[in-house]
Scaffold this active site. Structure first.
Site, mmCIF file in Angstrom:
data_model
loop_
_atom_site.group_PDB
_atom_site.id
_atom_site.type_symbol
_atom_site.label_atom_id
_atom_site.label_comp_id
_atom_site.label_asym_id
_atom_site.label_seq_id
_atom_site.Cartn_x
_atom_site.Cartn_y
_atom_site.Cartn_z
ATOM 1 N N TYR A 58 0.824 -1.207 0.000
ATOM 2 C CA TYR A 58 0.000 0.000 0.000
ATOM 3 C C TYR A 58 0.858 1.257 0.000
ATOM 4 C CZ TYR A 58 0.925 0.957 4.971
ATOM 5 O OH TYR A 58 1.534 1.270 6.166
ATOM 6 N N ARG A 99 8.243 3.707 -4.740
ATOM 7 C CA ARG A 99 8.197 2.803 -3.576
ATOM 8 C C ARG A 99 7.090 1.763 -3.738
ATOM 9 N NH1 ARG A 99 7.524 5.313 2.351
ATOM 10 N NH2 ARG A 99 5.403 5.663 1.575
ATOM 11 N N HIS A 138 -2.525 -20.679 0.270
ATOM 12 C CA HIS A 138 -1.301 -19.875 0.398
ATOM 13 C C HIS A 138 -0.605 -19.632 -0.942
ATOM 14 C CE1 HIS A 138 -2.001 -20.690 4.556
ATOM 15 N NE2 HIS A 138 -0.894 -20.083 4.958
ATOM 16 N N LYS A 196 6.412 -1.900 1.959
ATOM 17 C CA LYS A 196 5.218 -1.304 2.581
ATOM 18 C C LYS A 196 4.067 -2.310 2.472
ATOM 19 C CE LYS A 196 3.217 3.308 3.201
ATOM 20 N NZ LYS A 196 3.305 3.396 4.654
ATOM 21 N N GLU A 205 12.771 2.910 13.913
ATOM 22 C CA GLU A 205 11.809 3.929 13.469
ATOM 23 C C GLU A 205 10.579 3.834 14.362
ATOM 24 O OE1 GLU A 205 10.200 3.089 9.570
ATOM 25 O OE2 GLU A 205 10.174 0.937 9.960
ATOM 26 N N LEU A 243 11.171 1.411 7.040
ATOM 27 C CA LEU A 243 10.502 1.845 5.818
ATOM 28 C C LEU A 243 11.228 3.087 5.314
ATOM 29 C CD1 LEU A 243 7.941 1.275 4.029
ATOM 30 C CD2 LEU A 243 7.063 3.349 5.071
HETATM 31 C C1 LIG Z 1 6.690 1.979 9.651
HETATM 32 C C2 LIG Z 1 6.678 3.304 8.983
HETATM 33 N N1 LIG Z 1 7.822 4.017 8.919
HETATM 34 C C3 LIG Z 1 7.867 5.232 8.334
HETATM 35 C C4 LIG Z 1 6.731 5.805 7.785
HETATM 36 C C5 LIG Z 1 6.823 7.168 7.148
HETATM 37 O O1 LIG Z 1 6.791 7.053 5.751
HETATM 38 P P1 LIG Z 1 6.251 8.225 4.828
HETATM 39 O O2 LIG Z 1 7.036 9.449 5.162
HETATM 40 O O3 LIG Z 1 6.498 7.724 3.457
HETATM 41 O O4 LIG Z 1 4.792 8.388 5.135
HETATM 42 C C6 LIG Z 1 5.526 5.103 7.813
HETATM 43 C C7 LIG Z 1 4.331 5.706 7.219
HETATM 44 O O5 LIG Z 1 3.228 5.269 7.410
HETATM 45 C C8 LIG Z 1 5.493 3.825 8.418
HETATM 46 O O6 LIG Z 1 4.351 3.104 8.465
#
Ligand SMILES: Cc1ncc(COP(=O)(O)O)c(C=O)c1O
Length: 276
Positions: free
Chosen positions: A32, A51, A101, A145, A177, A201
């Site tokens: 997503y 991405r 699966h 993602k 993060e 991410l």
């Molecule tokens: C785990 C995670 N890290 C970082 C981010 C930040 O990413 P972005 O700046 O692309 O929204 C998100 C955004 O939802 C996230 O779910």
């Protein structure tokens, strides 16, 4: 008006459209994006598209549409919604097939919603957010993602129940993060954030911060740091598409710096407001 899209049809976001045998629903088998629209303009769309397709490729999912086709659908939905400031959510799943699966031989399902933007509470934006440190219990491919967000959800809920806005995660002694954000500290005028490995991410707002740091002549280092380094930092902040750039002033009840949003994060956010 909030609006939605599913496999070629424009629908209401309240329509009950999901087939039982949909793999996003049954397996979380999909990827997503969350994209922000400011004044009718889609923010950092090429980066989001890159991405999205990288994530799809990583899970061997053929989206079945080009980046241009997806962007055209997004533009059309935004226009139909009549919204100027909105959040676009899009997902692609491995489609609709009896539960098994193994990959089915069916087209991917693509769905989207366009809804009015959610805004961070003004008081939190002004005075800064509290966070809670928690173990990073996710898999090894956090750069994808993926729809599978269970560890993120559990961490965020635990943080929320303790009175914090965000859970910030620790893997092997280092901060990775947030549960739905990237995380940064500022020490002696330098910004530090975890490197863009498979353990985080690769946030789009993180890219914006990196570019703005260069523009503002603020040193930016991608290097992992520990919770001790966080507690000794001058400033901290988090970033995400929906939360933008948000100061963090308290970690597990301990103040960061003087307990107020710092100068570096203020400068970054001011520049961000000009770019959006
Ligand atoms: C785990 C995670 N890290 C970082 C981010 C930040 O990413 P972005 O700046 O692309 O929204 C998100 C955004 O939802 C996230 O779910």
């Amino acid at each position: 008006m909030a609006i939605a899209y599913l496999n070629g049809k424009i629908i209401s976001s309240n329509d009950p459209v999901l087939p039982i045998d949909e793999r996003g629903h049954q397996f979380g088998d999909g990827v997503y994006e969350v994209i922000r629209v400011y004044n009718g303009r889609v923010f950092m769309m090429p980066e989001h598209m890159e991405r999205f397709f990288k994530s799809a490729e990583a899970i061997k999912l053929n989206v079945g549409k080009s980046s241009e086709e997806i962007m055209a659908i997004v533009d059309d939905l935004i226009e139909r919604s009549g919204l100027q400031d909105c959040d676009v959510y899009m997902q692609a799943t491995r489609g609709i097939a009896p539960r098994n699966h193994l990959f089915p031989n069916v087209p991917a399902s693509i769905s989207m919603t366009v809804k009015p933007s959610k805004h961070v509470n003004e008081e939190v934006r002004e005075s800064g957010a509290k966070i809670k440190l928690l173990p990073d219990e996710r898999w090894q491919n956090c750069w994808i993602k993926s729809l599978n967000l269970l560890p993120n959800i559990l961490a965020k809920q635990e943080a929320f129940e303790s009175g914090a806005l965000e859970a910030v995660l620790i893997r092997d002694g280092y901060i990775t993060e947030g549960s739905s954000s990237n995380f940064f500290i500022v020490k002696n005028g330098e910004i530090l954030t975890a490197p863009a490995t498979n353990h985080i991410l690769h946030g789009i707002t993180r890219i914006a911060v990196k570019e703005m740091a260069l523009e503002l002549d603020i040193p930016f280092r991608e290097q992992a740091f520990t919770s001790d380094e966080l507690l000794a930092a001058d400033e901290a902040f988090l970033t995400s598409t929906t939360q933008e750039i948000l100061p963090v002033v308290e970690v597990d009840g301990q103040k960061i710096g003087n307990g107020k949003p710092g100068e570096v994060v203020k400068k970054l956010y001011e520049l961000f407001l000009e770019k959006m």
